[in-house]
Design a protein around this motif. Sequence first.
Motif, PDB file in Angstrom:
ATOM      1  N   GLY A  75     -37.947  11.390 -10.594  1.00 56.95           N
ATOM      2  CA  GLY A  75     -37.734  10.246  -9.710  1.00 56.95           C
ATOM      3  C   GLY A  75     -38.964  10.089  -8.843  1.00 56.95           C
ATOM      4  O   GLY A  75     -40.091  10.214  -9.317  1.00 56.95           O
ATOM      5  N   PRO A  76     -38.756   9.895  -7.539  1.00 56.88           N
ATOM      6  CA  PRO A  76     -39.923   9.685  -6.679  1.00 56.88           C
ATOM      7  C   PRO A  76     -40.638  10.983  -6.275  1.00 56.88           C
ATOM      8  O   PRO A  76     -41.713  10.937  -5.684  1.00 56.88           O
ATOM      9  N   ASN A  77     -40.038  12.152  -6.555  1.00 60.28           N
ATOM     10  CA  ASN A  77     -40.655  13.414  -6.099  1.00 60.28           C
ATOM     11  C   ASN A  77     -42.032  13.612  -6.736  1.00 60.28           C
ATOM     12  O   ASN A  77     -42.268  13.206  -7.873  1.00 60.28           O
ATOM     13  N   PHE A  78     -42.925  14.298  -6.004  1.00 58.51           N
ATOM     14  CA  PHE A  78     -44.322  14.334  -6.417  1.00 58.51           C
ATOM     15  C   PHE A  78     -44.940  15.673  -6.018  1.00 58.51           C
ATOM     16  O   PHE A  78     -44.809  16.090  -4.862  1.00 58.51           O
ATOM     17  N   VAL A  79     -45.608  16.350  -6.966  1.00 54.68           N
ATOM     18  CA  VAL A  79     -46.216  17.651  -6.652  1.00 54.68           C
ATOM     19  C   VAL A  79     -47.450  17.431  -5.775  1.00 54.68           C
ATOM     20  O   VAL A  79     -48.315  16.620  -6.099  1.00 54.68           O
ATOM     21  N   ARG A  80     -47.517  18.194  -4.671  1.00 54.68           N
ATOM     22  CA  ARG A  80     -48.602  17.995  -3.702  1.00 54.68           C
ATOM     23  C   ARG A  80     -49.381  19.271  -3.386  1.00 54.68           C
ATOM     24  O   ARG A  80     -50.285  19.260  -2.554  1.00 54.68           O
ATOM     25  N   GLY A  81     -48.990  20.405  -4.002  1.00 59.97           N
ATOM     26  CA  GLY A  81     -49.740  21.624  -3.680  1.00 59.97           C
ATOM     27  C   GLY A  81     -49.280  22.790  -4.535  1.00 59.97           C
ATOM     28  O   GLY A  81     -48.332  22.661  -5.317  1.00 59.97           O
ATOM     29  N   GLU A  82     -49.963  23.916  -4.409  1.00 59.82           N
ATOM     30  CA  GLU A  82     -49.562  25.112  -5.151  1.00 59.82           C
ATOM     31  C   GLU A  82     -49.774  26.361  -4.303  1.00 59.82           C
ATOM     32  O   GLU A  82     -50.634  26.392  -3.419  1.00 59.82           O
ATOM     33  N   ASN A 176     -48.310  41.268 -10.996  1.00 61.12           N
ATOM     34  CA  ASN A 176     -47.280  40.268 -11.287  1.00 61.12           C
ATOM     35  C   ASN A 176     -47.346  39.153 -10.240  1.00 61.12           C
ATOM     36  O   ASN A 176     -47.225  39.415  -9.045  1.00 61.12           O
ATOM     37  N   PHE A 177     -47.563  37.929 -10.711  1.00 61.61           N
ATOM     38  CA  PHE A 177     -47.716  36.809  -9.784  1.00 61.61           C
ATOM     39  C   PHE A 177     -46.847  35.634 -10.232  1.00 61.61           C
ATOM     40  O   PHE A 177     -46.691  35.418 -11.436  1.00 61.61           O
ATOM     41  N   THR A 178     -46.321  34.901  -9.273  1.00 62.46           N
ATOM     42  CA  THR A 178     -45.633  33.637  -9.592  1.00 62.46           C
ATOM     43  C   THR A 178     -46.364  32.515  -8.863  1.00 62.46           C
ATOM     44  O   THR A 178     -46.761  32.671  -7.710  1.00 62.46           O
ATOM     45  N   ARG A 179     -46.546  31.435  -9.600  1.00 63.85           N
ATOM     46  CA  ARG A 179     -47.153  30.257  -8.983  1.00 63.85           C
ATOM     47  C   ARG A 179     -46.030  29.266  -8.649  1.00 63.85           C
ATOM     48  O   ARG A 179     -45.110  29.073  -9.453  1.00 63.85           O
ATOM     49  N   PHE A 180     -46.106  28.678  -7.475  1.00 61.28           N
ATOM     50  CA  PHE A 180     -45.094  27.730  -6.996  1.00 61.28           C
ATOM     51  C   PHE A 180     -45.749  26.366  -6.771  1.00 61.28           C
ATOM     52  O   PHE A 180     -46.946  26.291  -6.439  1.00 61.28           O
ATOM     53  N   HIS A 181     -44.942  25.316  -6.924  1.00 62.73           N
ATOM     54  CA  HIS A 181     -45.397  23.974  -6.568  1.00 62.73           C
ATOM     55  C   HIS A 181     -44.843  23.603  -5.197  1.00 62.73           C
ATOM     56  O   HIS A 181     -43.665  23.885  -4.904  1.00 62.73           O
ATOM     57  N   ALA A 182     -45.662  22.940  -4.396  1.00 60.69           N
ATOM     58  CA  ALA A 182     -45.151  22.282  -3.191  1.00 60.69           C
ATOM     59  C   ALA A 182     -44.856  20.862  -3.627  1.00 60.69           C
ATOM     60  O   ALA A 182     -45.757  20.140  -4.081  1.00 60.69           O
ATOM     61  N   ILE A 183     -43.588  20.471  -3.533  1.00 59.03           N
ATOM     62  CA  ILE A 183     -43.186  19.159  -4.038  1.00 59.03           C
ATOM     63  C   ILE A 183     -42.761  18.272  -2.865  1.00 59.03           C
ATOM     64  O   ILE A 183     -42.077  18.729  -1.951  1.00 59.03           O
ATOM     65  N   ALA A 184     -43.224  17.023  -2.905  1.00 60.08           N
ATOM     66  CA  ALA A 184     -42.946  16.094  -1.801  1.00 60.08           C
ATOM     67  C   ALA A 184     -41.872  15.103  -2.218  1.00 60.08           C
ATOM     68  O   ALA A 184     -41.679  14.846  -3.407  1.00 60.08           O
ATOM     69  N   TYR A 185     -41.179  14.517  -1.230  1.00 58.18           N
ATOM     70  CA  TYR A 185     -40.089  13.582  -1.575  1.00 58.18           C
ATOM     71  C   TYR A 185     -40.627  12.281  -2.157  1.00 58.18           C
ATOM     72  O   TYR A 185     -39.920  11.591  -2.874  1.00 58.18           O
TER      73      TYR A 185
END
Length: 294
Positions: A75-82, A176-185
Motif C-alpha cells: 500500500g502506501p508504506n515505504f522503506v526509508r532506512g536500514e 550472526n546479523f539481522t538486517r532490518f528495514h525502517a518502514i514509513a507510513y
Amino acid sequence: MTTGKMEVAVLGPLGTYTHEAAFKFFGSEVVYNEQDSIADVCGALSSSVPFGIIPQENSIFGTVVETYDILRNTGPNFVRGEIVLKINHCLIVKKGVKLHQIRKVMSHEQALGQCMDFLADKLPEAVSVKTKSTAAAARELLDSPSDCAAICSGICAELFPGLEILFTSIQNERSNFTRFHAIAYSRQASLPHFLTIDYEMKALLRITPCSKSSLECPTDIIAFLLDQNIIIGRIDRRPFVDSVPFSSVYFMEIRASDLHDRSSHRFQAWSQEVESIASKLGTTSRQTHVIGIW
Ligand SMILES: O=C(O)C(=O)C[C@]1(C(=O)O)C=C[C@@H](O)C=C1
C-alpha cells in the motif's frame, strides 16, 4: 498522558531483537509502540505512528519470508532506512531448570532456524514450537511447565524475573546479523533529522505481473540496470498469489555505483534517478513499483 514524542512500531513485547534494532536506530527520542506480528507493525503505521521496524534478512537463516510477503502489497508504506544488528541467541529457562529436563523449545521461527545445530546436538528429543517473537517465547515461559525453554536475547532474562540463561551464543555461527528495514507510513515521510545515517543510498523495486498474466525472471530489467551503472544488491522472489499459479513477484534492491555522499542534494538526485528508472521498466504485462528509497 502523551509525551509528544514520535511513535515507532516494533514487534513486541519489549526484549525482541526488533525492539533492540529500533532503539539502535531511533534511540530514546521516540516512543516504542509494541505490536504482535510483523504484519501488525506495518498495519499500525499512520500519521501518528509514522515509522516501524521490520526484520528483512538474517545472515545465517536468510530472508524473513513474512516481511517479503507483506512487501507484496505495501500500500502506501515505504522503506526509508536500514539497521544491521548483531544477534546473539541464548537458551533461557525458568530458574533452576537443567538441560536434561527440557522437552519443548519455543521461539520465533527465524531464531529456531538460526539455532538448528544447537537444538539437534543438545536437545534432539525436544519439540520446537513457533511463537510470534523471541521475547513472546520468554514471556510465555513464565506460565509454562519447567520442561520448557525459550530462545531469545539475553536481555529477556533481565526483563522477565524468574528466568535465567542456560546457554549463550547458541546460533549455528558465532557471527550472526539481522538486517532490518525502517518502514514509513507513506513515501512523503522523511526520517527525523536527529538520526545518524551511515549506509549507502539504496532503493527497493517490486516487479509484479499485471492481472492474469505470468511473470518470467525479468532478465531485461537486469540488463537495463547494469547498462545504467546501477548495482543490483539482491533479487528476491515470492509467489504472486493473485495471478496465474506459480507466477512471481520480484524484489530488486539497487544502489548507484557512484553515490556515497548522503547530502540532501545527492539524495534528491538519487530519488529522481530511481523514479525515472522505474517509469521506464513497466511493460504491458508487468508493473514496476518503487517501494523504498533510503
Ligand atoms: O523475534 C524477535 O525478537 C524479532 O525481532 C524477529 C526476528 C526475525 O524475524 O528475524 C529478528 C531478529 C532475529 O533474526 C530473530 C527474530
